[in-house]
Structure formats: structure tokens, C-alpha cells
Design a protein around this motif. Structure first.
Motif, PDB file in Angstrom:
ATOM      1  N   THR A 205       4.481  -9.162   6.563  1.00  0.00           N
ATOM      2  CA  THR A 205       5.001  -8.213   7.548  1.00  0.00           C
ATOM      3  C   THR A 205       5.546  -8.917   8.784  1.00  0.00           C
ATOM      4  O   THR A 205       6.634  -8.588   9.276  1.00  0.00           O
ATOM      5  CB  THR A 205       3.893  -7.220   7.970  1.00  0.00           C
ATOM      6  OG1 THR A 205       3.445  -6.508   6.820  1.00  0.00           O
ATOM      7  CG2 THR A 205       4.406  -6.226   8.988  1.00  0.00           C
ATOM      8  N   VAL A 206       4.794  -9.894   9.288  1.00  0.00           N
ATOM      9  CA  VAL A 206       5.250 -10.643  10.462  1.00  0.00           C
ATOM     10  C   VAL A 206       6.554 -11.369  10.141  1.00  0.00           C
ATOM     11  O   VAL A 206       7.502 -11.385  10.941  1.00  0.00           O
ATOM     12  CB  VAL A 206       4.171 -11.640  10.932  1.00  0.00           C
ATOM     13  CG1 VAL A 206       4.728 -12.550  12.018  1.00  0.00           C
ATOM     14  CG2 VAL A 206       2.946 -10.897  11.437  1.00  0.00           C
TER      15      VAL A 206
ATOM     16  N   PHE B 161       9.303  -8.943  -1.029  1.00  0.00           N
ATOM     17  CA  PHE B 161       7.908  -9.380  -1.137  1.00  0.00           C
ATOM     18  C   PHE B 161       6.982  -8.440  -0.362  1.00  0.00           C
ATOM     19  O   PHE B 161       5.887  -8.094  -0.836  1.00  0.00           O
ATOM     20  CB  PHE B 161       7.751 -10.800  -0.605  1.00  0.00           C
ATOM     21  CG  PHE B 161       6.345 -11.314  -0.655  1.00  0.00           C
ATOM     22  CD1 PHE B 161       5.746 -11.594  -1.873  1.00  0.00           C
ATOM     23  CD2 PHE B 161       5.611 -11.499   0.503  1.00  0.00           C
ATOM     24  CE1 PHE B 161       4.439 -12.058  -1.943  1.00  0.00           C
ATOM     25  CE2 PHE B 161       4.307 -11.959   0.458  1.00  0.00           C
ATOM     26  CZ  PHE B 161       3.721 -12.236  -0.769  1.00  0.00           C
ATOM     27  N   ASN B 162       7.416  -8.005   0.812  1.00  0.00           N
ATOM     28  CA  ASN B 162       6.613  -7.093   1.621  1.00  0.00           C
ATOM     29  C   ASN B 162       6.345  -5.784   0.879  1.00  0.00           C
ATOM     30  O   ASN B 162       5.225  -5.264   0.892  1.00  0.00           O
ATOM     31  CB  ASN B 162       7.339  -6.813   2.940  1.00  0.00           C
ATOM     32  CG  ASN B 162       6.486  -6.037   3.914  1.00  0.00           C
ATOM     33  OD1 ASN B 162       5.596  -6.570   4.563  1.00  0.00           O
ATOM     34  ND2 ASN B 162       6.759  -4.750   4.035  1.00  0.00           N
ATOM     35  N   CYS B 163       7.381  -5.260   0.223  1.00  0.00           N
ATOM     36  CA  CYS B 163       7.224  -4.021  -0.551  1.00  0.00           C
ATOM     37  C   CYS B 163       6.263  -4.228  -1.723  1.00  0.00           C
ATOM     38  O   CYS B 163       5.420  -3.362  -2.003  1.00  0.00           O
ATOM     39  CB  CYS B 163       8.583  -3.539  -1.064  1.00  0.00           C
ATOM     40  SG  CYS B 163       9.663  -2.897   0.217  1.00  0.00           S
ATOM     41  N   LEU B 164       6.401  -5.336  -2.408  1.00  0.00           N
ATOM     42  CA  LEU B 164       5.522  -5.628  -3.543  1.00  0.00           C
ATOM     43  C   LEU B 164       4.063  -5.702  -3.110  1.00  0.00           C
ATOM     44  O   LEU B 164       3.183  -5.087  -3.732  1.00  0.00           O
ATOM     45  CB  LEU B 164       5.933  -6.952  -4.196  1.00  0.00           C
ATOM     46  CG  LEU B 164       7.171  -6.956  -5.078  1.00  0.00           C
ATOM     47  CD1 LEU B 164       7.599  -8.387  -5.402  1.00  0.00           C
ATOM     48  CD2 LEU B 164       6.928  -6.170  -6.365  1.00  0.00           C
ATOM     49  N   ILE B 165       3.805  -6.445  -2.037  1.00  0.00           N
ATOM     50  CA  ILE B 165       2.421  -6.686  -1.631  1.00  0.00           C
ATOM     51  C   ILE B 165       1.774  -5.424  -1.074  1.00  0.00           C
ATOM     52  O   ILE B 165       0.594  -5.142  -1.333  1.00  0.00           O
ATOM     53  CB  ILE B 165       2.332  -7.857  -0.624  1.00  0.00           C
ATOM     54  CG1 ILE B 165       0.948  -8.524  -0.718  1.00  0.00           C
ATOM     55  CG2 ILE B 165       2.629  -7.446   0.781  1.00  0.00           C
ATOM     56  CD1 ILE B 165       0.718  -9.331  -1.952  1.00  0.00           C
ATOM     57  N   TYR B 166       2.538  -4.596  -0.327  1.00  0.00           N
ATOM     58  CA  TYR B 166       1.953  -3.379   0.236  1.00  0.00           C
ATOM     59  C   TYR B 166       1.911  -2.239  -0.776  1.00  0.00           C
ATOM     60  O   TYR B 166       1.096  -1.311  -0.634  1.00  0.00           O
ATOM     61  CB  TYR B 166       2.662  -2.968   1.525  1.00  0.00           C
ATOM     62  CG  TYR B 166       2.067  -3.679   2.718  1.00  0.00           C
ATOM     63  CD1 TYR B 166       0.802  -3.333   3.187  1.00  0.00           C
ATOM     64  CD2 TYR B 166       2.735  -4.719   3.343  1.00  0.00           C
ATOM     65  CE1 TYR B 166       0.223  -4.000   4.265  1.00  0.00           C
ATOM     66  CE2 TYR B 166       2.166  -5.391   4.411  1.00  0.00           C
ATOM     67  CZ  TYR B 166       0.913  -5.025   4.868  1.00  0.00           C
ATOM     68  OH  TYR B 166       0.336  -5.702   5.916  1.00  0.00           O
TER      69      TYR B 166
ATOM     70  N   PRO C 191      -0.564  -7.372  11.982  1.00  0.00           N
ATOM     71  CA  PRO C 191       0.841  -7.770  11.773  1.00  0.00           C
ATOM     72  C   PRO C 191       1.828  -6.898  12.526  1.00  0.00           C
ATOM     73  O   PRO C 191       2.887  -7.369  12.945  1.00  0.00           O
ATOM     74  CB  PRO C 191       1.020  -7.630  10.253  1.00  0.00           C
ATOM     75  CG  PRO C 191      -0.008  -6.642   9.831  1.00  0.00           C
ATOM     76  CD  PRO C 191      -1.181  -6.895  10.728  1.00  0.00           C
ATOM     77  N   ASN C 192       1.472  -5.627  12.716  1.00  0.00           N
ATOM     78  CA  ASN C 192       2.394  -4.736  13.418  1.00  0.00           C
ATOM     79  C   ASN C 192       2.377  -4.958  14.925  1.00  0.00           C
ATOM     80  O   ASN C 192       3.364  -4.683  15.607  1.00  0.00           O
ATOM     81  CB  ASN C 192       2.069  -3.278  13.076  1.00  0.00           C
ATOM     82  CG  ASN C 192       2.515  -2.912  11.676  1.00  0.00           C
ATOM     83  OD1 ASN C 192       3.696  -2.757  11.406  1.00  0.00           O
ATOM     84  ND2 ASN C 192       1.570  -2.801  10.760  1.00  0.00           N
ATOM     85  N   PHE C 193       1.275  -5.484  15.439  1.00  0.00           N
ATOM     86  CA  PHE C 193       1.236  -5.871  16.857  1.00  0.00           C
ATOM     87  C   PHE C 193       2.204  -7.036  17.093  1.00  0.00           C
ATOM     88  O   PHE C 193       2.986  -7.036  18.042  1.00  0.00           O
ATOM     89  CB  PHE C 193      -0.183  -6.266  17.245  1.00  0.00           C
ATOM     90  CG  PHE C 193      -0.310  -6.716  18.673  1.00  0.00           C
ATOM     91  CD1 PHE C 193      -0.307  -5.788  19.703  1.00  0.00           C
ATOM     92  CD2 PHE C 193      -0.404  -8.062  18.986  1.00  0.00           C
ATOM     93  CE1 PHE C 193      -0.401  -6.195  21.028  1.00  0.00           C
ATOM     94  CE2 PHE C 193      -0.492  -8.484  20.300  1.00  0.00           C
ATOM     95  CZ  PHE C 193      -0.498  -7.541  21.334  1.00  0.00           C
ATOM     96  N   LEU C 194       2.163  -8.020  16.200  1.00  0.00           N
ATOM     97  CA  LEU C 194       3.099  -9.150  16.305  1.00  0.00           C
ATOM     98  C   LEU C 194       4.525  -8.691  16.032  1.00  0.00           C
ATOM     99  O   LEU C 194       5.479  -9.157  16.660  1.00  0.00           O
ATOM    100  CB  LEU C 194       2.692 -10.248  15.321  1.00  0.00           C
ATOM    101  CG  LEU C 194       1.348 -10.941  15.613  1.00  0.00           C
ATOM    102  CD1 LEU C 194       0.981 -11.886  14.471  1.00  0.00           C
ATOM    103  CD2 LEU C 194       1.409 -11.693  16.928  1.00  0.00           C
ATOM    104  N   GLY C 195       4.666  -7.772  15.066  1.00  0.00           N
ATOM    105  CA  GLY C 195       5.988  -7.235  14.737  1.00  0.00           C
ATOM    106  C   GLY C 195       6.623  -6.520  15.916  1.00  0.00           C
ATOM    107  O   GLY C 195       7.844  -6.550  16.102  1.00  0.00           O
ATOM    108  N   LEU C 196       5.785  -5.874  16.728  1.00  0.00           N
ATOM    109  CA  LEU C 196       6.264  -5.183  17.919  1.00  0.00           C
ATOM    110  C   LEU C 196       6.923  -6.172  18.884  1.00  0.00           C
ATOM    111  O   LEU C 196       8.017  -5.922  19.402  1.00  0.00           O
ATOM    112  CB  LEU C 196       5.076  -4.487  18.599  1.00  0.00           C
ATOM    113  CG  LEU C 196       5.384  -3.532  19.752  1.00  0.00           C
ATOM    114  CD1 LEU C 196       6.197  -2.347  19.272  1.00  0.00           C
ATOM    115  CD2 LEU C 196       4.084  -3.061  20.397  1.00  0.00           C
TER     116      LEU C 196
END
Length: 265
Positions: free
Chosen positions: A143-144, A51-56, A196-201
Motif C-alpha cells: 500500500t505504501v 500486487f496491492n489488489c492481489l494481496i488485499y 500504511p494509510n497513514f504513510l499513504g496520506l
């Protein structure tokens, strides 16, 4: 101009790390193919990655972004999409029926949600700003969830005190990817990539800490080994010595049969 060049360089590096993250499960699926079983591996991370690949991919396309401003996002997610399709197909091939049904329900949800977002952003919205807000917000959630997906097996890790089914490479590359895409978003002042990448970190850091804690602990017996031992115990419990059989073995032969055997000898 310099900031733009640095951002492009970070984007290319981030794309390479993201591709490694998407390719990280290759070793896992090599094992699945060899054993012809998904064992206790969860299919959730792969459904979310799809899903992440599709949406981005949609977010990076000129239909949503302004021209080719996010071309690196488009390219890496197109490649990631191919890998995730392969992983999901292998998972469905070797998963037991109950797990397969659960995975199929997740995939239906993935394609339904993506189709809804794509339809609304393409037909209902007519400027790039609002399109990016809708697709980017959905991507933030994806992403999160993707970065946190390895935590779906945290209960199993704690119960077994083993990280066998928690792939470290996936957590490591997710952590590195979040750092680079956070920088990429900051250089372009794109909050939809930064957040999302801040939370992903943070999620990636938690995963690696959990991995290190249980990696250093004494490993418990593997799940299948414990099942085998349990099966052996059950067999022993079901095995009963019959005195009648023992007495039958030691019972002397009748006199006429004994004489007949002596004559034959």
C-alpha cells in the motif's frame, strides 16, 4: 453497534474511492491506445497496483480474515484486480521491447511474491491472527509503495518542468482513499490497515504539492516535440550545399544544343 455501522459506511465509501483510484488510469490508457505507444508513462504504478489488489483480496477473504469482517476489502480489490489486469495487458501491448521486458520482470516478481505469501499463510499458519499479521504486513508495504508510485516519475517532472506524465487523478484518489481507509482501520482498531494509510496520506499530500508547483509553472515543450525539433536540426546539419550542383544549374547550354532547341521551338 453504532461504531460497527459507521465503520461499514466508511468502508463502503472507501471502497468507492479506491475503485475510482484503480479506474483513474483509464484516460491514460485511452491515450496509449490512440497513440499506440506508452510514451514516457511508467509501468511501475500498475504493477504495484496489481500486487496491492492481489494481496488485499487475499487479506479480505474468509481464508485469512475472520469470516466476513473485511468483505468490503475483498470486493473492492476483486474489482480493482480486473481493472489492473486490463491496464497491464494494454501497457504490454504498446510498450517498446526494452520497457516490455522490464515490465514482465516486475510482473514475475509480483506473482512470485504473492504466491509465496499465499502459500505460507494458507499451509504453514493455522489461525486467523497470524495469517492476518503475515498478509497484512505484506499489504502494508504494498500500500505504501502504491501510494508513492506516482513519485517514480518525479525526476522526469523536475527535468521537464511538466506534469504531463504524472496523473493528478491517481494522486488525488490515492490521497482520499488513504484518509478513508485510515478511518476504517481506526474504527476497527486494525493497525495493519491504519499504518500504511497513514504513510499513504503523507505521500499523497507530497504528490499533490509537487503537481501544483509544476502545474503552475510555464510548461516546457513536450518531450516528443523536442525530439522532433532535434531531428529537424540534425537534418539541417546534414544538408550541405554543393557548389558544383549550383554551377551545373547556371551553366549555359552548348551552342549546338541551343540552336537545336530554337529549331524545335
Amino acid at each position: 453497534m453504532l461504531t460497527s455501522l459507521i465503520r461499514s459506511g466508511v468502508g463502503i465509501l472507501g471502497s468507492a474511492i479506491s475503485l475510482l483510484m484503480y479506474a483513474a488510469p483509464i484516460t491514460t490508457f485511452k491515450r496509449v491506445i490512440q497513440k499506440r505507444s506508452t510514451e514516457d508513462f511508467s509501468g511501475f504504478p500498475y504493477a504495484i497496483a496489481l500486487f496491492n489488489c492481489l494481496i488485499y483480496m487475499w487479506y479480505g477473504s474468509p481464508l485469512i480474515s475472520n469470516g466476513l469482517e473485511n468483505i468490503v476489502v475483498l470486493v473492492v480489490n476483486c474489482l480493482g484486480l480486473l481493472l489492473e489486469f486490463c491496464f497491464v495487458s494494454i501497457y504490454l501491448t504498446f510498450a517498446p521491447p526494452k520497457v516490455k521486458r522490464t515490465m514482465l520482470r516486475m510482473l514475475v516478481g509480483v506473482f512470485t511474491l504473492f504466491g509465496t505469501v499465499a502459500t505460507i499463510s494458507f499451509f504453514a499458519l493455522h489461525d486467523h491472527k497470524h495469517k492476518k499479521v503475515l498478509v497484512g504486513t505484506t499489504g502494508m508495504v504494498a500500500t505504501v509503495t502504491l501510494y508513492g508510485s506516482p513519485l517514480s516519475v518525479i525526476k522526469l517532472v523536475i527535468q521537464t518542468k511538466s506534469v504531463e506524465f504524472m496523473p493528478f487523478s491517481l494522486s488525488l484518489f490515492a490521497f482520499m482513499s488513504s484518509i478513508l481507509w485510515l478511518t476504517y482501520g481506526a474504527l476497527g482498531k486494525d493497525i495493519l490497515i491504519m499504518a500504511p494509510n497513514f504513510l499513504g496520506l503523507a505521500l499523497g499530500l507530497v504528490q499533490m504539492v509537487v503537481y501544483c508547483i509544476y502545474r503552475l509553472k510555464k510548461k516546457s515543450p513536450r518531450i516528443e516535440d523536442r525530439k522532433l525539433d532535434a531531428g529537424k536540426t540534425q537534418v539541417k546539419e546534414n544538408t550541405v550545399e554543393h557548389p558544383a550542383c549550383e554551377s551545373e544549374k547556371t551553366k549555359p547550354l552548348p551552342a549546338d544544343q541551343d540552336i537545336e532547341m530554337q529549331v524545335k521551338a
